[in-house]
Design an enzyme around this catalytic site. Structure first.
Site, PDB file in Angstrom:
ATOM      1  N   GLY A 106       0.840  -1.208   0.000  1.00 51.90           N
ATOM      2  CA  GLY A 106       0.000   0.000   0.000  1.00 51.90           C
ATOM      3  C   GLY A 106       0.869   1.250   0.000  1.00 51.90           C
ATOM      4  O   GLY A 106       1.845   1.307   0.741  1.00 51.90           O
ATOM      5  N   ARG A 151       1.269  -4.999  -5.688  1.00 49.94           N
ATOM      6  CA  ARG A 151       1.301  -6.242  -4.924  1.00 49.94           C
ATOM      7  C   ARG A 151       1.610  -7.328  -5.943  1.00 49.94           C
ATOM      8  O   ARG A 151       0.891  -7.465  -6.931  1.00 49.94           O
ATOM      9  CB  ARG A 151      -0.020  -6.453  -4.189  1.00 49.94           C
ATOM     10  CG  ARG A 151      -0.224  -5.386  -3.105  1.00 49.94           C
ATOM     11  CD  ARG A 151      -1.273  -5.777  -2.097  1.00 49.94           C
ATOM     12  NE  ARG A 151      -1.179  -4.973  -0.889  1.00 49.94           N
ATOM     13  CZ  ARG A 151      -1.910  -3.872  -0.652  1.00 49.94           C
ATOM     14  NH1 ARG A 151      -2.777  -3.456  -1.535  1.00 49.94           N
ATOM     15  NH2 ARG A 151      -1.754  -3.211   0.471  1.00 49.94           N
ATOM     16  N   ASP A 162       4.939  -4.497   6.255  1.00 50.52           N
ATOM     17  CA  ASP A 162       5.603  -5.726   6.716  1.00 50.52           C
ATOM     18  C   ASP A 162       5.607  -6.821   5.653  1.00 50.52           C
ATOM     19  O   ASP A 162       6.556  -7.604   5.584  1.00 50.52           O
ATOM     20  CB  ASP A 162       5.054  -6.217   8.067  1.00 50.52           C
ATOM     21  CG  ASP A 162       3.581  -6.553   8.021  1.00 50.52           C
ATOM     22  OD1 ASP A 162       2.917  -6.145   7.048  1.00 50.52           O
ATOM     23  OD2 ASP A 162       3.112  -7.225   8.954  1.00 50.52           O
ATOM     24  N   THR A 212       3.906   2.510   5.765  1.00 48.80           N
ATOM     25  CA  THR A 212       2.522   2.024   5.823  1.00 48.80           C
ATOM     26  C   THR A 212       1.742   2.921   6.764  1.00 48.80           C
ATOM     27  O   THR A 212       2.237   3.278   7.832  1.00 48.80           O
ATOM     28  CB  THR A 212       2.431   0.575   6.344  1.00 48.80           C
ATOM     29  OG1 THR A 212       1.047   0.292   6.634  1.00 48.80           O
ATOM     30  CG2 THR A 212       3.220   0.335   7.622  1.00 48.80           C
ATOM     31  N   ASP A 224      -0.639   2.046   8.494  1.00 52.39           N
ATOM     32  CA  ASP A 224      -1.210   1.246   9.594  1.00 52.39           C
ATOM     33  C   ASP A 224      -0.438   1.351  10.914  1.00 52.39           C
ATOM     34  O   ASP A 224      -0.990   1.055  11.976  1.00 52.39           O
ATOM     35  CB  ASP A 224      -1.271  -0.239   9.194  1.00 52.39           C
ATOM     36  CG  ASP A 224      -2.224  -0.489   8.048  1.00 52.39           C
ATOM     37  OD1 ASP A 224      -2.975   0.430   7.681  1.00 52.39           O
ATOM     38  OD2 ASP A 224      -2.202  -1.610   7.507  1.00 52.39           O
ATOM     39  N   ASP A 238       1.854  -0.601  12.114  1.00 57.83           N
ATOM     40  CA  ASP A 238       1.819  -1.894  12.804  1.00 57.83           C
ATOM     41  C   ASP A 238       3.142  -2.642  12.689  1.00 57.83           C
ATOM     42  O   ASP A 238       3.195  -3.853  12.867  1.00 57.83           O
ATOM     43  CB  ASP A 238       0.682  -2.757  12.226  1.00 57.83           C
ATOM     44  CG  ASP A 238       0.814  -2.951  10.720  1.00 57.83           C
ATOM     45  OD1 ASP A 238       1.682  -2.308  10.093  1.00 57.83           O
ATOM     46  OD2 ASP A 238       0.053  -3.755  10.155  1.00 57.83           O
ATOM     47  N   ARG A 268      -6.787  -2.998   8.561  1.00 59.79           N
ATOM     48  CA  ARG A 268      -7.408  -4.329   8.518  1.00 59.79           C
ATOM     49  C   ARG A 268      -7.045  -5.139   9.755  1.00 59.79           C
ATOM     50  O   ARG A 268      -7.845  -5.870  10.286  1.00 59.79           O
ATOM     51  CB  ARG A 268      -6.916  -5.075   7.269  1.00 59.79           C
ATOM     52  CG  ARG A 268      -8.045  -5.587   6.434  1.00 59.79           C
ATOM     53  CD  ARG A 268      -7.642  -6.398   5.224  1.00 59.79           C
ATOM     54  NE  ARG A 268      -6.387  -6.045   4.583  1.00 59.79           N
ATOM     55  CZ  ARG A 268      -6.273  -5.715   3.300  1.00 59.79           C
ATOM     56  NH1 ARG A 268      -7.332  -5.629   2.541  1.00 59.79           N
ATOM     57  NH2 ARG A 268      -5.097  -5.467   2.779  1.00 59.79           N
ATOM     58  N   ARG A 314     -25.809   7.054  10.618  1.00 56.92           N
ATOM     59  CA  ARG A 314     -25.251   7.027   9.276  1.00 56.92           C
ATOM     60  C   ARG A 314     -23.869   6.385   9.351  1.00 56.92           C
ATOM     61  O   ARG A 314     -23.214   6.434  10.395  1.00 56.92           O
ATOM     62  CB  ARG A 314     -25.097   8.442   8.699  1.00 56.92           C
ATOM     63  CG  ARG A 314     -26.419   9.144   8.421  1.00 56.92           C
ATOM     64  CD  ARG A 314     -27.065   8.576   7.159  1.00 56.92           C
ATOM     65  NE  ARG A 314     -28.226   9.346   6.765  1.00 56.92           N
ATOM     66  CZ  ARG A 314     -29.468   9.146   7.192  1.00 56.92           C
ATOM     67  NH1 ARG A 314     -29.709   8.182   8.069  1.00 56.92           N
ATOM     68  NH2 ARG A 314     -30.463   9.893   6.758  1.00 56.92           N
ATOM     69  N   GLN A 330      -7.540   8.193   2.832  1.00 57.74           N
ATOM     70  CA  GLN A 330      -6.598   8.202   3.961  1.00 57.74           C
ATOM     71  C   GLN A 330      -5.159   7.948   3.523  1.00 57.74           C
ATOM     72  O   GLN A 330      -4.221   8.225   4.244  1.00 57.74           O
ATOM     73  CB  GLN A 330      -6.987   7.121   4.977  1.00 57.74           C
ATOM     74  CG  GLN A 330      -8.313   7.374   5.628  1.00 57.74           C
ATOM     75  CD  GLN A 330      -8.858   6.119   6.315  1.00 57.74           C
ATOM     76  OE1 GLN A 330      -8.556   5.861   7.462  1.00 57.74           O
ATOM     77  NE2 GLN A 330      -9.657   5.345   5.609  1.00 57.74           N
TER      78      GLN A 330
HETATM   79  P1  ADP Z   1       2.563  -4.281   2.683  1.00 54.51           P
HETATM   80  O1  ADP Z   1       4.004  -4.217   2.359  1.00 54.51           O
HETATM   81  O2  ADP Z   1       1.884  -2.934   2.606  1.00 54.51           O
HETATM   82  O3  ADP Z   1       2.309  -5.021   3.992  1.00 54.51           O
HETATM   83  P2  ADP Z   1       1.625  -6.644   1.219  1.00 54.51           P
HETATM   84  O4  ADP Z   1       1.468  -7.499   2.422  1.00 54.51           O
HETATM   85  O5  ADP Z   1       0.545  -6.687   0.192  1.00 54.51           O
HETATM   86  O6  ADP Z   1       1.825  -5.096   1.536  1.00 54.51           O
HETATM   87  O7  ADP Z   1       3.005  -7.070   0.524  1.00 54.51           O
HETATM   88  C1  ADP Z   1       3.471  -6.396  -0.626  1.00 54.51           C
HETATM   89  C2  ADP Z   1       4.193  -7.367  -1.518  1.00 54.51           C
HETATM   90  O8  ADP Z   1       5.348  -7.892  -0.855  1.00 54.51           O
HETATM   91  C3  ADP Z   1       3.405  -8.604  -1.923  1.00 54.51           C
HETATM   92  O9  ADP Z   1       2.531  -8.368  -2.997  1.00 54.51           O
HETATM   93  C4  ADP Z   1       4.514  -9.561  -2.321  1.00 54.51           C
HETATM   94  O10 ADP Z   1       5.002  -9.284  -3.612  1.00 54.51           O
HETATM   95  C5  ADP Z   1       5.603  -9.227  -1.307  1.00 54.51           C
HETATM   96  N1  ADP Z   1       5.520 -10.171  -0.195  1.00 54.51           N
HETATM   97  C6  ADP Z   1       4.689 -10.140   0.864  1.00 54.51           C
HETATM   98  N2  ADP Z   1       4.875 -11.209   1.671  1.00 54.51           N
HETATM   99  C7  ADP Z   1       5.848 -11.960   1.075  1.00 54.51           C
HETATM  100  C8  ADP Z   1       6.496 -13.196   1.388  1.00 54.51           C
HETATM  101  N3  ADP Z   1       6.178 -13.904   2.489  1.00 54.51           N
HETATM  102  N4  ADP Z   1       7.457 -13.648   0.531  1.00 54.51           N
HETATM  103  C9  ADP Z   1       7.785 -12.944  -0.566  1.00 54.51           C
HETATM  104  N5  ADP Z   1       7.214 -11.781  -0.913  1.00 54.51           N
HETATM  105  C10 ADP Z   1       6.260 -11.285  -0.114  1.00 54.51           C
HETATM  106  O1  F6P Z   2      -1.799  -1.601   4.617  1.00 57.81           O
HETATM  107  C1  F6P Z   2      -2.309  -0.354   4.276  1.00 57.81           C
HETATM  108  C2  F6P Z   2      -3.766  -0.450   3.955  1.00 57.81           C
HETATM  109  O2  F6P Z   2      -4.184   0.853   3.615  1.00 57.81           O
HETATM  110  C3  F6P Z   2      -4.651  -1.053   5.047  1.00 57.81           C
HETATM  111  O3  F6P Z   2      -4.950  -0.160   6.087  1.00 57.81           O
HETATM  112  C4  F6P Z   2      -5.849  -1.461   4.246  1.00 57.81           C
HETATM  113  O4  F6P Z   2      -6.549  -2.491   4.895  1.00 57.81           O
HETATM  114  C5  F6P Z   2      -5.247  -1.955   2.968  1.00 57.81           C
HETATM  115  O5  F6P Z   2      -4.006  -1.283   2.836  1.00 57.81           O
HETATM  116  C6  F6P Z   2      -6.100  -1.686   1.752  1.00 57.81           C
HETATM  117  O6  F6P Z   2      -5.447  -2.197   0.635  1.00 57.81           O
HETATM  118  P1  F6P Z   2      -5.910  -1.979  -0.876  1.00 57.81           P
HETATM  119  O7  F6P Z   2      -5.115  -0.829  -1.403  1.00 57.81           O
HETATM  120  O8  F6P Z   2      -5.505  -3.243  -1.538  1.00 57.81           O
HETATM  121  O9  F6P Z   2      -7.369  -1.709  -0.895  1.00 57.81           O
END
Ligand code: ADP
Ligand code: F6P
Length: 326
Positions: free
Chosen positions: A16, A77, A108, A130, A132, A134, A176, A250, A258
């Site tokens: 994200g 992603r 993460d 991020t 979030d 987190d 989330r 509502r 955001q």
């Molecule tokens: P964020 O970095 O915001 O937490 P995601 O969890 O969607 O977002 O992860 C972003 C991208 O990082 C994924 O689409 C994937 O390409 C890569 N990724 C996430 N987890 C793994 C993993 N366990 N092994 C390899 N690549 C990963």
């Molecule tokens: O991880 C960042 C975040 O904005 C979360 O707060 C939210 O749940 C998620 O990404 C939404 O992802 P997408 O862009 O795939 O709708």
């Protein structure tokens, strides 16, 4: 930095997007160039790494982006990158381009990807990005402050109309799996209640809160619901709808607004410091780590810890939000 074998560094943004990614890219590029490093932008996160979507970045390429939300490198992603085959392709592309090290800005999930590269011998450093907030290893991630300010502004506006109509509002924030934004926003907007994924929603308590707010003559009732709270906001709306609570209700889902917008001064500064330090640490020989903010300092945490440990929400903040509400 003298003595480093690193001559070419690539940067990507993943997962994200978060406001502040651009100032971070700017700092990484300019700090690298100041150290005679060739800087490479990777377009579209790990997909770009797999497909060799690389371009050289010079100082001017990152001019005028400090105040821009989103990421000029695009984010994605990538399902392919989750596979060993995808990771192998990415490593091959990096090596044929002569890339010595990689900076990954993301959440993460993205840093789990960085960890996989590190385990296969790639020099890599992570930067937490991020909204979030987190992630283990940093007090604040890039984008959190901007998102929080956006939410606060939105809730203040919704309260104006809620008060005018004597309404209750369920306002959904992103998160989330994390209630950080909801709790912080709830405290600083004086919301009547905050609902988060970390704590199961007590419907009876919610109903009591809304009922008391009405009986005490409040002109509105603001409930801040994190996206991952259970039951989900819309379901909660349906449950409440059937009850006689004084207020009509509502729902307002703030959604992706955001994640957008100009980064705040705080986010610009944090991103800049994290970006510059990421390059400095890489040139000093660090790898398999994430830069983060601990108190006032920029610190390093192993990607192993970042990806296996949880940044637990301070539940006392959640309790404070609900205590101060009435
Ligand atoms: P964020 O970095 O915001 O937490 P995601 O969890 O969607 O977002 O992860 C972003 C991208 O990082 C994924 O689409 C994937 O390409 C890569 N990724 C996430 N987890 C793994 C993993 N366990 N092994 C390899 N690549 C990963
Ligand atoms: O991880 C960042 C975040 O904005 C979360 O707060 C939210 O749940 C998620 O990404 C939404 O992802 P997408 O862009 O795939 O709708």
């Amino acid at each position: 930095m003298e003595g480093s074998s690193i001559k070419k560094i690539a940067i990507l943004t993943s997962g994200g997007d978060a406001p502040g990614m651009n100032p971070c890219i700017r700092a990484i590029v300019r700090y690298g160039i100041a150290n005679n490093i060739t800087m490479i932008g990777v377009d579209g996160g790990y997909n770009g790494l797999i497909h060799g979507d690389f371009h050289i970045m010079d100082r001017r390429d990152v001019g005028g982006i400090m105040q821009r939300g989103g990421t000029i490198l695009q984010t994605a992603r990538s399902e392919e990158f989750r596979t060993e085959k995808g990771q192998r392709k990415a490593i091959r592309q990096m090596s044929s381009e002569g890339i010595d090290a990689l900076v990954v800005i993301g959440g993460d999930g993205s840093l789990q990807g960085a960890m996989k590269l590190h385990a296969q011998g790639v020099k890599v450093i992570g930067v937490p990005g991020t909204i979030d907030n987190d992630m283990y290893g940093t007090d604040m991630a890039i984008g959190v402050d901007t998102a929080l300010n956006t939410i606060v502004d939105a809730i203040d506006k919704i309260r104006d109309t809620a008060s005018s109509h004597s309404r209750a509002f369920l306002i959904e924030t992103m998160g989330r799996e994390s209630g950080y934004l909801a709790v912080q926003a709830g405290i600083v907007t004086g919301a009547e209640m905050v609902l988060i994924p970390e704590v199961e929603t007590d419907i009876d308590k919610l109903v009591k809160t809304m009922d008391e707010a009405y009986r005490h003559g409040k002109s509105h009732c603001i409930i801040v619901c994190a996206e991952g709270a259970t039951p989900h906001t819309t379901e909660l709306g349906q449950i409440i709808d059937g009850m006689d609570l004084g207020f009509t209700t509502r729902i307002s889902i703030l959604g992706h607004m955001q994640r957008g917008g100009k980064p705040t001064a705080y986010d610009r500064m944090l991103s800049t410091r994290l970006g510059a330090k990421a390059v400095e640490f890489l040139l000093k020989g660090e790898s398999g780590v994430m830069v983060g903010l601990t108190g006032k300092d920029i610190t390093l945490t192993s990607l192993e810890d970042v990806t296996t440990k949880k940044n637990v929400l301070a539940l006392e903040m959640y309790e404070m939000a609900n205590i101060l509400a009435m």
